[in-house]
Write an enzyme that holds these catalytic residues in place. Sequence first.
Site, PDB file in Angstrom:
ATOM      1  N   TRP A 340       0.838  -1.204   0.000  1.00  0.00           N
ATOM      2  CA  TRP A 340       0.000   0.000   0.000  1.00  0.00           C
ATOM      3  C   TRP A 340       0.871   1.251   0.000  1.00  0.00           C
ATOM      4  O   TRP A 340       0.548   2.244  -0.636  1.00  0.00           O
ATOM      5  CB  TRP A 340      -0.911  -0.004   1.231  1.00  0.00           C
ATOM      6  CG  TRP A 340      -1.744   1.243   1.374  1.00  0.00           C
ATOM      7  CD1 TRP A 340      -2.967   1.478   0.815  1.00  0.00           C
ATOM      8  CD2 TRP A 340      -1.428   2.415   2.134  1.00  0.00           C
ATOM      9  NE1 TRP A 340      -3.430   2.718   1.169  1.00  0.00           N
ATOM     10  CE2 TRP A 340      -2.501   3.321   1.982  1.00  0.00           C
ATOM     11  CE3 TRP A 340      -0.339   2.799   2.918  1.00  0.00           C
ATOM     12  CZ2 TRP A 340      -2.528   4.577   2.592  1.00  0.00           C
ATOM     13  CZ3 TRP A 340      -0.348   4.049   3.517  1.00  0.00           C
ATOM     14  CH2 TRP A 340      -1.430   4.920   3.360  1.00  0.00           C
ATOM     15  N   HIS A 341       2.010   1.182   0.700  1.00  0.00           N
ATOM     16  CA  HIS A 341       2.881   2.353   0.789  1.00  0.00           C
ATOM     17  C   HIS A 341       3.612   2.638  -0.514  1.00  0.00           C
ATOM     18  O   HIS A 341       3.933   3.791  -0.795  1.00  0.00           O
ATOM     19  CB  HIS A 341       3.900   2.171   1.916  1.00  0.00           C
ATOM     20  CG  HIS A 341       3.328   2.406   3.284  1.00  0.00           C
ATOM     21  ND1 HIS A 341       2.716   1.421   4.008  1.00  0.00           N
ATOM     22  CD2 HIS A 341       3.277   3.532   4.047  1.00  0.00           C
ATOM     23  CE1 HIS A 341       2.302   1.911   5.170  1.00  0.00           C
ATOM     24  NE2 HIS A 341       2.621   3.192   5.222  1.00  0.00           N
ATOM     25  N   GLY A 342       3.914   1.625  -1.295  1.00  0.00           N
ATOM     26  CA  GLY A 342       4.645   1.902  -2.523  1.00  0.00           C
ATOM     27  C   GLY A 342       4.886   0.655  -3.347  1.00  0.00           C
ATOM     28  O   GLY A 342       4.894  -0.470  -2.831  1.00  0.00           O
ATOM     29  N   PHE A 491       2.029   8.486  -1.444  1.00  0.00           N
ATOM     30  CA  PHE A 491       1.326   7.230  -1.225  1.00  0.00           C
ATOM     31  C   PHE A 491      -0.177   7.375  -1.487  1.00  0.00           C
ATOM     32  O   PHE A 491      -0.905   6.426  -1.438  1.00  0.00           O
ATOM     33  CB  PHE A 491       1.545   6.712   0.205  1.00  0.00           C
ATOM     34  CG  PHE A 491       3.001   6.593   0.561  1.00  0.00           C
ATOM     35  CD1 PHE A 491       3.895   6.026  -0.317  1.00  0.00           C
ATOM     36  CD2 PHE A 491       3.480   7.078   1.762  1.00  0.00           C
ATOM     37  CE1 PHE A 491       5.243   5.907  -0.017  1.00  0.00           C
ATOM     38  CE2 PHE A 491       4.841   6.956   2.088  1.00  0.00           C
ATOM     39  CZ  PHE A 491       5.686   6.390   1.207  1.00  0.00           C
TER      40      PHE A 491
END
Length: 491
Positions: A340-342, A491
């Site tokens: 989800w962050h990257g 993000f």
Amino acid sequence: MQFDILWQQLQGLWLYDPKQPMLFNSGTFWLLFLLFLAFYRYLYHRIQARLVYVVVFSLFFYYKSSGWYVLVFGGLIVLNYYLGLWLSRLRVPDNRRLLLTLGIVSNLSFLLYFKYTNFLVQQIFYLMGGDFERLDIFLPIGISFYTFQVISYLVDVYRGEIAPERSLLGFAFYLSFFPQLVAGPIVRARDFLPQIRRPITFDLITLHTGTYLVLKGLFKKAVIADYLAQYVDIVYSNPVGYSGFENLMAMYAYTLQIYCDFSGYSDMAIGLGLWMGFHLPENFRSPYQSGSITEFWRRWHISLSFWLRDYLYIAMGGNRKGVAKQYVFLMLTMLIGGLWHGASWSFVVWGGAHGLGLMVHKWFVAQTPARWRESEVGLVLGWLLTFHFVAVLWVFFRNADFALALGSLWQIVAHFDLAFVAPFWAARPWVCVMLLLGFTLHFIPHWFKQEALAWFVGWPLIVKIIFWVLVVQLIIQFQSETVQPFIYFQF
């Protein structure tokens, strides 16, 4: 000539500039926000006018942050508004489940396209042995946040935990509320929708609390985080070119930078919400004071942590299907949280390592007597291990290039020399000051921070104005050449 210059400046206020998106810590935002507040004070007590006014400004704010991708965002608002209504009207369980699945997939498809297309295509080219050139895909700011937010809305409607919002305007207000739109906190509909039509009454305590949070957030972001970012960027551009001690200081600096950057944004978002009469949830609670990795995730990015718990971990089975499956669910949850962050393998490693840490901690708690864990030595060792576990993993979070992250850690392990301490202090005194100041403020006990808030609220107006001036002067003194974007905007 002067008229042309003035016209260009006015255009800069109203038109999107991809090189300078509007940020909370920019002069453009504060000028426009003060204009917004000037009219808001005359409209806030009229519910319908308030809804229209805030939605229009929120969409304008998003346009200033992401340009014409505001149209994509508007389309998602309309789509999910009707999905929520349809979910509440369907009675056949299979049809409801199918519609919820289609709704989640539809929302995730936007996120997958904008955020993960390059990553997925790169992996395909790598497996096929071909060369890959990145596709020119712009990542709309905040898409990860409002995607998760709207998924929680659809799931809660499906579960019958909330009624769907009957007004498109009200739903647009919920999803686009500009203080938290682009970097959270991730707001649950059950907590926010009841607020949008309540009569708003302002009191001095609430307004001054909002002022305190905005000032605190500005100081954390624009003074501490942005100054440390300059040193972090230098070292992590070529970590093997710096000593082990310098890499260690970069690790500590980024550990503080990302906290001050993200929690600073959250403080400002909550403070701006209070100025407008709305309450947003707490998102950070001194996470580096945690004595275990489990406690860390109850204090860090709280709205995301609880979202992952409620809509992934528990939905998969949580701790209801035995210890072995519980560990699997923990790992899957954190891997998804990492992605989800990257879109890079560094984020996968970061999430997987946190999942492993949570698994080990749960096993350790089950095997170790409480009197050992809660002894003074146990508490200190628990904090020391947790802090450095988190800090080391931030190196992978900061460096999307896996080789750079490993290179930095190798320098710390293999080329550490205390002889660099004195030269480092002499060469970078303000980096040392910011580290000492930032961590000292962070480790102040919670009760003292509450006392500080009470003191600020009780101070005369002139003292509050002096604090504003002081923070602004510090920002001017330590700012870089350009306004630094918030880390979590990516993000």
